[in-house]
Structure formats: C-alpha cells, structure tokens
Design an enzyme around this catalytic site. Structure first.
Site, mmCIF file in Angstrom:
data_model
loop_
_atom_site.group_PDB
_atom_site.id
_atom_site.type_symbol
_atom_site.label_atom_id
_atom_site.label_comp_id
_atom_site.label_asym_id
_atom_site.label_seq_id
_atom_site.Cartn_x
_atom_site.Cartn_y
_atom_site.Cartn_z
ATOM 1 N N GLU A 1 0.825 -1.207 0.000
ATOM 2 C CA GLU A 1 0.000 0.000 0.000
ATOM 3 C C GLU A 1 0.852 1.247 0.000
ATOM 4 O OE1 GLU A 1 -2.574 -1.984 3.586
ATOM 5 O OE2 GLU A 1 -2.510 0.179 3.393
ATOM 6 N N CYS B 1 3.270 8.602 0.980
ATOM 7 C CA CYS B 1 3.663 7.724 2.085
ATOM 8 C C CYS B 1 3.879 6.335 1.493
ATOM 9 C CB CYS B 1 2.547 7.697 3.126
ATOM 10 S SG CYS B 1 2.850 6.514 4.459
ATOM 11 N N CYS C 1 5.285 -6.796 8.582
ATOM 12 C CA CYS C 1 6.260 -6.144 9.467
ATOM 13 C C CYS C 1 6.605 -7.121 10.581
ATOM 14 C CB CYS C 1 5.675 -4.861 10.056
ATOM 15 S SG CYS C 1 6.862 -3.944 11.084
ATOM 16 N N CYS D 1 4.313 -4.380 16.982
ATOM 17 C CA CYS D 1 3.683 -3.384 17.859
ATOM 18 C C CYS D 1 2.219 -3.806 18.073
ATOM 19 C CB CYS D 1 3.763 -1.991 17.238
ATOM 20 S SG CYS D 1 5.472 -1.460 16.998
ATOM 21 N N CYS E 1 -0.861 -2.286 16.048
ATOM 22 C CA CYS E 1 -0.694 -2.016 14.615
ATOM 23 C C CYS E 1 -1.167 -3.188 13.763
ATOM 24 C CB CYS E 1 0.784 -1.722 14.335
ATOM 25 S SG CYS E 1 1.152 -1.458 12.589
ATOM 26 N N CYS F 1 -1.290 2.197 7.352
ATOM 27 C CA CYS F 1 -0.477 0.997 7.580
ATOM 28 C C CYS F 1 -1.203 -0.340 7.569
ATOM 29 C CB CYS F 1 0.216 1.099 8.933
ATOM 30 S SG CYS F 1 0.471 2.753 9.509
#
Ligand code: SAH
Length: 360
Positions: free
Chosen positions: A93, A106, A113, A117, A120, A336
């Site tokens: 994205e 962005c 990932c 976290c 997230c 994100c």
C-alpha cells in the site's frame, strides 16, 4: 509471469551497459529513465523518441514497471491510496495526500512487518519480505503519476507498512535516486524516515551523512510501558533508542521527531505526558502525537479530542515542542496495512478505517 528486469531496480550502470552492448549510444539509458522519471511513461512503447527497435529489445528483457495497480481508492479530502501488486503476487500500500501546496506520498518498505507493535495492523501476520529498490520507487512514481502534470511531489514519508530501517540497504539507494537530478530532484529535507527505533540502524543511517529527517516511534515514556506496546523494546531498550536519536541529531543537525500513538487509557494519562516531557525536555526534539486509528479486533481506542488537548497542554507546559497529526483518508482505510488487510479478508467489514497521517 515474467522474469524481465524492472529498470528501476537496476543500477543505472546496468541499463547503460546493456544498451551499449547492443550497439546503442549510452545516452539512450538516460533517456529511457527520464521518460519514467519526468515524462511519466509506464511502458517502453510510450517512449516515442527512442528507436522502435531498441524499445522492442528493451521490452523483451526489461520492464518499465514491474508492479501493477490492484486497487485505487480516492477519498474526498484529497487522498489517493494505491494497492500495488508485485510480480510475486504480494501487495503493498502507498498513499498520496494533498494539503494546501503540499503533495506528500507515504510508502511502505516491507510486505508485513516483523516488529509486532501490539496496536498495529501491519505486523499482525509478521514480515514476509523486504521490498526491492524498484518496488519502493514504483510506489512513489505511480502516485506521482496521479498528479496533474503541472504538479510535483513535495514531500515523502516512509511511514507505510514495514520497518523502514530493516530495509535500509534498499531504502537509501531509492531515496537517493529520488533526490538526484536524474530522479525527481526532491530535497532530502523533505523526506522523513519513520522507525520503530533500531539503534544500530539509526547510527548506520547517521554515518551515511544524508539530510533525511528521522521520526522515531516512541509511543511510551518508560521502559515498562514501551515493552508492552512495542515488543522489540525488550531487546533494544528505550535508553539506547533515545541515545541513537541524539547521535542522529548531532551528526545530521536534523531535529528528531518522536511519534507517539495515543491509545485511550493506555498511554494518554497525565502521568505519561509528564514523563514524556521529562524524558525529552533537555533535547531539541519534537513530539508528534497520533490519535489512534482503531483496528478491528484489537483492544485499543482513540482518545477523545479533550484527552488529546490535555495531553498536548501538559507536554507543552513541560517544555517540549508538540503537534497533533491530522488524520487523512479515513474512508479508504489509508493507513499501515489497513487496506491490504481488508481486501485480504482478515478485517472485513469495519466501518471506521484508520487514516493516513499528515503533519497538522
Ligand atoms: N515501522 C515504522 C513505520 C511504521 S508506520 C515505525 O514504527 O515508525 C508509522 C507510524 O504509524 C508508527 O509510529 C506506527 O506506530 C503508527 N501506527 C501504526 N498503526 C497505527 C494505527 N492504527 N493508528 C495510528 N498510528 C499507527
């Protein structure tokens, strides 16, 4: 299926050598790349002042763009979000935000990932792989190509999916190209790299002597709370993160931003604001508060505007520069890992998608 080489992923010398080896002058390589960088070509066919035979030869072995646009969503506030499909079927994205005379993209650095976290969406399934230099550049150019011809990109934030500094080896060559006259001629100071805070990588970046801005995702003012929210902190430690940020500032002269996602009732209390101010007061640092964009299935909420205001006042009264990030692109899940997650089925049906962010 294709095993053709994406030109944006090659070293500029590779394309030149390949072209020269086929008996064409070296300047043809520059010309081809200018078509992509400046004239917005997305195929060799469009490059109508390049000899037709060379275009055909290129097309047999290279691709102008390796990614394809899988989805394009537009939000009424001037936010465009692209979901790009990579040749291996993985999707990434990226977002374009328009605000006054700023045009900010962005980009993502990884598929998934590995940082985990707890609030997230990007890290929910771990990391799959780093994006290549070409895939990083294609995100920027695909978004740039959405702008009216007279407009240029002004800013770039590396704040999409993935841990940016885990992919430093592809990221820096990509950014350097964007800042070069052969690329988009962007200013290094208009680019911000956001990281969970990997001290060794921050030091490595500092030693590269660029002028990229560094944003460190702090999210908590104490070791205990940060260990809970940002699990990688157990390995690296808050102190080492702050020291690395200090080193980055000393070496680059760039003020470091500390990002702080505000999670209602978790890290938005008065004591957190006081501790945050104590931690950063002596530093020439800036705090950027990000009111949480709720993710379906996760037990965190966005604080009320009042709670945000109180937090801002406390941090500011504590002597630290602070701003609140505006949410953009809410209706299109522009943050994100959100769109990818929705389309891949794990987060279907949530009505209040998170937004991408832009400095307020
Ligand atoms: N890995 C990098 C880039 C990640 S995204 C980093 O950690 O900085 C950029 C910022 O968005 C990070 O501060 C991240 O913690 C934050 N973020 C992630 N999910 C969010 C959400 N649902 N709402 C608001 N901010 C979020």
């Amino acid at each position: 299926m294709t095993d053709r080489r994406p030109i944006l992923n090659a070293d500029p010398d590779d394309l030149r050598d390949w072209i020269v080896a086929r008996g064409y002058p070296a300047y043809r390589a520059k010309q081809v790349l200018r078509w992509v960088a400046e004239r917005r070509a997305v195929s060799f066919e469009m490059m109508n002042d390049v000899p037709k035979r060379l275009r055909e030869e290129l097309d047999a072995e290279w691709t102008a763009f390796a990614t394809t646009i899988d989805h394009h969503d537009t939000s009424p506030d001037g936010t465009d979000k692209l979901l790009l499909a990579c040749p291996d079927g993985r999707r990434v994205e990226c977002v374009l935000m328009a605000e006054d005379d700023r045009r900010t993209v962005c980009i993502s650095t990884q598929v998934g990932c590995g940082m985990g976290c707890v609030f997230c969406a990007s890290g929910m399934k771990g990391v799959v792989r780093n994006l290549t230099k070409g895939e990083l550049l294609e995100q920027v150019l695909r978004l740039r190509n959405l702008l009216p011809v007279e407009e240029r990109l002004t800013n770039l934030v590396v704040m999409g999916m993935g841990e940016s500094l885990a992919n430093l080896d592809n990221l820096i060559p990509a950014l350097d190209w964007l800042c070069s006259p052969d690329g988009l001629g962007m200013g290094q100071r208009r680019i911000t790299i956001s990281t969970v805070g990997l001290p060794e990588k921050i030091i490595k970046l500092a030693e590269m002597d660029r002028q990229y801005n560094l944003a460190v995702s702090l999210h908590a003012p104490t070791e205990e709370l940060r260990n809970e929210l940002v699990p990688i902190n157990e390995k690296v430690g808050l102190t080492a993160v702050i020291e690395a940020a200090d080193a980055y500032f000393r070496r680059s002269g760039r003020q470091v931003t500390f990002e702080y996602v505000m999670l209602s009732g978790v890290n938005d209390r008065r004591e957190d604001a006081l501790a945050l101010a104590d931690l950063l007061r002596a530093r020439k640092a800036h705090v950027n508060l990000i009111p949480y964009n709720p993710v379906e299935g996760l037990p965190f909420g966005r604080p009320s505007p009042d709670a945000v205001r109180r937090f801002v006042d406390t941090v500011r009264a504590g002597g630290v520069s602070v701003s609140v990030r505006k949410t953009k692109g809410r209706p299109i899940d522009a943050a994100c890992g959100q769109l990818r997650r929705r389309l891949e089925g794990s987060g279907a049906g949530h009505e209040s998608g998170p937004g991408s962010t832009i400095e307020a």
